[in-house]
Design an enzyme around this catalytic site. Sequence first.
Site, PDB file in Angstrom:
ATOM      1  N   ASP A 265      42.329  30.609  48.933  1.00  0.00           N
ATOM      2  CA  ASP A 265      41.950  30.949  47.567  1.00  0.00           C
ATOM      3  C   ASP A 265      41.185  29.785  46.948  1.00  0.00           C
ATOM      4  OD1 ASP A 265      41.841  32.724  45.403  1.00  0.00           O
ATOM      5  OD2 ASP A 265      43.600  31.834  44.459  1.00  0.00           O
ATOM      6  N   GLU A 266      40.336  30.087  45.982  1.00  0.00           N
ATOM      7  CA  GLU A 266      39.535  29.083  45.262  1.00  0.00           C
ATOM      8  C   GLU A 266      38.757  28.211  46.244  1.00  0.00           C
ATOM      9  OE1 GLU A 266      39.135  29.484  42.217  1.00  0.00           O
ATOM     10  OE2 GLU A 266      40.933  30.481  41.472  1.00  0.00           O
TER      11      GLU A 266
ATOM     12  N   MET B  76      34.438  34.593  37.477  1.00  0.00           N
ATOM     13  CA  MET B  76      35.812  34.514  36.972  1.00  0.00           C
ATOM     14  C   MET B  76      36.205  35.882  36.412  1.00  0.00           C
ATOM     15  SD  MET B  76      36.329  30.706  35.473  1.00  0.00           S
ATOM     16  CE  MET B  76      38.042  31.072  35.207  1.00  0.00           C
TER      17      MET B  76
ATOM     18  N   CYS C 198      28.695  42.789  26.413  1.00  0.00           N
ATOM     19  CA  CYS C 198      28.026  44.095  26.369  1.00  0.00           C
ATOM     20  C   CYS C 198      28.728  45.181  27.180  1.00  0.00           C
ATOM     21  CB  CYS C 198      26.577  43.944  26.834  1.00  0.00           C
ATOM     22  SG  CYS C 198      26.412  43.609  28.601  1.00  0.00           S
TER      23      CYS C 198
ATOM     24  N   THR D  48      41.183  36.936  43.506  1.00  0.00           N
ATOM     25  CA  THR D  48      42.520  36.598  43.997  1.00  0.00           C
ATOM     26  C   THR D  48      43.367  37.846  44.132  1.00  0.00           C
ATOM     27  OG1 THR D  48      42.353  34.391  43.025  1.00  0.00           O
ATOM     28  CG2 THR D  48      44.565  35.170  43.573  1.00  0.00           C
TER      29      THR D  48
END
EC number: 2.7.1.21
Length: 194
Positions: free
Chosen positions: A92-93, A22, A152, A27
């Site tokens: 997409d997805e 994510m 980080c 996209t």
Amino acid sequence: MFLEPHFSGQRSGWLEVICGSMFSGKTEELIRRLKRARIAGQHVAVYKPSIDTRYADERVVSHDSNSFQATPIAASARLLEVDDEVSVIGLDEAQFFDREVVKHVQELAYRGKRVIIAGLDMDFRGQPFGPMSDLLAVAEYITKVHAICSHCGNLATHSYRLTPDTDTVVLGERDQYEARCRKCFRMGNILDLR
């Protein structure tokens, strides 16, 4: 540095998969390629799973609010209904599609279509997500994009869920997920198990 696949000489259809965690820009990259195809005068059709209504019902939308018109579909068999003049198909997805999507996109490639697929390669557990591993196996071109680890600053490869939900499919944004590197993803999961 990202290098777009070089397609000169490629005369038949093919599959391109854009994968990552994510917030990695999947996209965004899909939309960039679709816009370039449209600028080149190619006919484009875009599809998304009907369950993904986070931003818009009939658009694919990046986290940076770029968008492209899309048709929501519940079953991947609908992909085979694409008009003959369409030469570029975007998905997409893809992790939310049924497993038959692998067979259907290959059929589209055999018909001479360029199929560009974007999706999460791993779920919040760090396991292959839906049909994505099979799509990666049959693709001619693969692009893995990376986010930045929210803890980080290293390259992030995992989607870390911030909520206690255990369902594999939980639609959400930054309020429910973080991008994390391998080390911070594991550390967070170890701390959650205490």
